[in-house]
Design an enzyme around this catalytic site. Structure first.
Site, PDB file in Angstrom:
ATOM      1  N   LYS A 176       0.872  -1.182   0.000  1.00  0.00           N
ATOM      2  CA  LYS A 176       0.000   0.000   0.000  1.00  0.00           C
ATOM      3  C   LYS A 176       0.906   1.228   0.000  1.00  0.00           C
ATOM      4  O   LYS A 176       1.385   1.652   1.045  1.00  0.00           O
ATOM      5  CB  LYS A 176      -0.901  -0.020   1.247  1.00  0.00           C
ATOM      6  CG  LYS A 176      -2.259   0.648   1.067  1.00  0.00           C
ATOM      7  CD  LYS A 176      -2.199   2.109   0.692  1.00  0.00           C
ATOM      8  CE  LYS A 176      -2.032   3.004   1.918  1.00  0.00           C
ATOM      9  NZ  LYS A 176      -1.846   4.418   1.511  1.00  0.00           N
ATOM     10  N   GLU A 251       8.456   1.121  11.641  1.00  0.00           N
ATOM     11  CA  GLU A 251       9.551   2.085  11.497  1.00  0.00           C
ATOM     12  C   GLU A 251       8.910   3.462  11.582  1.00  0.00           C
ATOM     13  O   GLU A 251       8.267   3.905  10.630  1.00  0.00           O
ATOM     14  CB  GLU A 251      10.248   1.907  10.142  1.00  0.00           C
ATOM     15  CG  GLU A 251      10.903   0.562   9.952  1.00  0.00           C
ATOM     16  CD  GLU A 251      12.127   0.374  10.822  1.00  0.00           C
ATOM     17  OE1 GLU A 251      12.694   1.379  11.312  1.00  0.00           O
ATOM     18  OE2 GLU A 251      12.519  -0.785  11.033  1.00  0.00           O
ATOM     19  N   CYS A 285      12.930  10.338   8.443  1.00  0.00           N
ATOM     20  CA  CYS A 285      12.616   9.906   9.806  1.00  0.00           C
ATOM     21  C   CYS A 285      13.817  10.037  10.725  1.00  0.00           C
ATOM     22  O   CYS A 285      13.671  10.270  11.920  1.00  0.00           O
ATOM     23  CB  CYS A 285      12.087   8.483   9.805  1.00  0.00           C
ATOM     24  SG  CYS A 285      13.076   7.344   8.833  1.00  0.00           S
ATOM     25  N   GLU A 386       8.344  15.817  15.969  1.00  0.00           N
ATOM     26  CA  GLU A 386       8.880  15.606  14.634  1.00  0.00           C
ATOM     27  C   GLU A 386       8.227  16.601  13.673  1.00  0.00           C
ATOM     28  O   GLU A 386       7.011  16.594  13.506  1.00  0.00           O
ATOM     29  CB  GLU A 386       8.596  14.175  14.171  1.00  0.00           C
ATOM     30  CG  GLU A 386       9.166  13.895  12.800  1.00  0.00           C
ATOM     31  CD  GLU A 386       9.040  12.430  12.391  1.00  0.00           C
ATOM     32  OE1 GLU A 386       7.918  11.909  12.360  1.00  0.00           O
ATOM     33  OE2 GLU A 386      10.081  11.819  12.103  1.00  0.00           O
TER      34      GLU A 386
END
Ligand code: NAI
Ligand code: MG
Length: 483
Positions: A176, A251, A285, A386
């Site tokens: 996906k 992750e 990330c 973040e």
């Protein structure tokens, strides 16, 4: 150029069963790039069924010799290399990154297939000793059907990082891609089919998270889900998967420390620190977005970073002169810019801000000027949350103990970079930092042969290297009585 694409289910390109579509946008211009099927439960169900058949009929898993799987994976790598320039341009149009970066991604994606082709024939088990009257075999088997949900920052690379080891292990997959960036995943499906990958071993369902990703979490025919993306969605995925005890690899994000000691070689530390935050438009990330600088060199380092950042050239990723493209979407543009407002409001001062392109053709693009904030505290939101954009937060420190405490004062634990010419200090700091990946005198390398994954809220499990293969395998003991 607006194209219409289809999802890839059971070896065929198809529309969504509902006929519904959505548009993807070129982030450099804001214009429509492609019309894409909005897959939902019916389509995901068909893809899972195809993956299940491919797995259970041993079309790809148990009955196929490992070396045949290796051959197909090598052919996929060859197909990626043959289409490399086309894939790189597609990636730029889809996500905005500079073409040189996209070329590097595509090259690494091809290498990942080669690397895991090698592992397909080398997943040996163990024979733990159990005395003279028995032989005890521990063998490795594929986990089964894997739902792979990936983000938009490295569209093809993040997909291949899961698809290649999963296929090498003998699993079958439903991929996906992110709704913002589905195009290179669909090209991968074409390449894989031409390489001889059996129908159903790789399916690609396009669409939005809850509609096209959600059914993978609840379908009992899916054995494992591997996800890369935001922490909150990761928590949701783990909770959903827990109901069926699906295996999960997560992750997630980070707020990774980048530590510059006074004795660092600044010729490496300054560009490395800047690239570690501003590379890929900050949409990484592991971005070293919390920069800790030794007080003794703080002013010099700050002004050198501002000088370095001022050379960043924003523009279309297709322009070879561009070193920073647009962020991926209007939503990400709003999100990153709102953090710049947050930083100002909470009292951080702006040490540097870049300029966005003035080319009228790019007026509708999502360009965010790179920004360096000076913060006096690690408690500010711009030091804790973040941002996933080109925003650096710089904080001074006094000594090793203080910087280790600050570096670890975060919910995340994905990565850390340490810049110093003192090897003892480097290694002591590396051991003390709670993060899955630590760089010394570098920032961001993620070799396929290595390891990737985080501590704490940065995720569960490890990818890359043999660790990824392991994540797509079960262990089975076969105990044989000899007397
Ligand atoms: P996201 O986590 O929502 O999206 C990542 C993938 O998960 C996409 O394919 C999405 O369609 C899918 N997804 C979303 N909700 C889902 C659900 N309920 N069930 C199944 N699949 C679902 O990330 P988003 O919204 O694109 O970005 C928001 C923030 O997330 C970013 O600003 C960044 O901080 C973080 N992020 C982190 C990434 C990383 O590499 N760690 C990658 C992308 C985003
Ligand atoms: Mg989302």
């Amino acid at each position: 150029m607006r194209e219409t694409v289809q999802a890839f289910i059971g070896g065929a390109f198809v529309d969504a069963a509902s006929g519904e579509t959505f548009d993807t946008i070129d982030p450099a211009t804001g214009e429509v790039l492609a019309t894409v099927p909005a897959c939902a439960a019916a389509d995901v169900g068909a893809a899972v069924a195809a993956a299940r058949v491919a797995f259970d009929s041993d079309r790809w898993s148990g009955a196929v010799a490992e070396r045949e799987r290796a051959t197909v994976l090598h052919r996929i790598a060859d197909g990626i290399r043959a289409a490399a320039e086309e894939l790189a341009e597609l990636e730029v149009r889809d996500c905005g990154k500079p073409i040189a970066d996209a070329r590097a991604d595509i090259d690494e994606a091809a290498f990942m297939f080669e690397y895991y082709a090698g592992w397909a024939t080398k997943a040996a088990g163990d024979i733990p000793p159990v005395g003279p009257d028995a032989l005890n075999l521990v063998v490795k088997e594929p986990v089964g059907v894997c739902g792979l949900i990936v983000p938009w920052n490295y569209p093809l690379l993040m997909a291949v990082q899961k698809v290649a080891p999963a296929l090498a292990a003998g699993c079958t997959t439903v991929l996906k891609p992110a709704e913002q960036t589905p195009l290179t995943a669909l090209r991968l499906a074409t390449i894989a089919a031409a390489a001889g990958l059996p129908d159903g071993a790789l399916n690609v369902v396009t669409g939005f998270g809850p509609a096209a990703g959600g059914p993978l979490l609840t379908d009992p025919r899916v054995d494992k889900v591997s996800f890369t993306g935001s922490r909150d969605v990761g928590i949701h995925i783990m909770r959903e998967c827990a109901a069926q005890l699906k295996r999960v690899t997560l992750e997630l994000g980070g707020k990774s420390p980048n530590i510059v000691f006074a004795d660092a070689d600044m010729a490496g530390a300054i560009p490395g620190t800047c690239d570690g935050v501003f590379g890929n438009q900050g949409q990484v990330c592991s971005a070293g977005s919390r920069v800790f600088v030794d007080r003794a060199v703080y002013d010099d380092v700050l002004s050198a970073m501002a000088t370095h950042a001022s050379a960043i050239r924003l523009g279309s990723g297709l322009d070879p002169e561009t070193t920073m493209g647009p962020v991926v979407s209007a939503a990400q543009y709003d999100r990153v810019r709102s953090y710049v407002d947050v930083g100002r409001a909470e009292g951080a001062s702006v040490a540097f801000t870049g300029t966005t392109p003035d080319d009228p053709a790019l007026a509708g693009g999502y360009f965010v000027a790179p920004t360096i904030f000076e913060a006096t505290s690690n408690d500010l939101r711009i030091a804790r949350e973040e941002i996933f954009g080109p925003v650096m937060t710089v904080i001074p420190f006094g000594d090793v103990d203080e910087v280790v405490r600050l570096a670890n004062d975060t919910e995340y634990g994905l990565a850390a970079a340490i810049w110093t010419s003192d090897i003892t200090k480097a290694l002591r700091t590396a051991k003390a930092v709670r993060a899955g990946v630590v760089w010394i005198n570098d920032s961001q390398p993620a070799p396929t042969e290595g390891l990737w994954g985080g501590f704490k809220h940065s995720g569960i499990g490890r990818e890359l290297g043999p660790y990824a293969l392991d994540a797509y395998q079960e262990r089975k003991q076969i105990y044989i009585k000899l007397s």
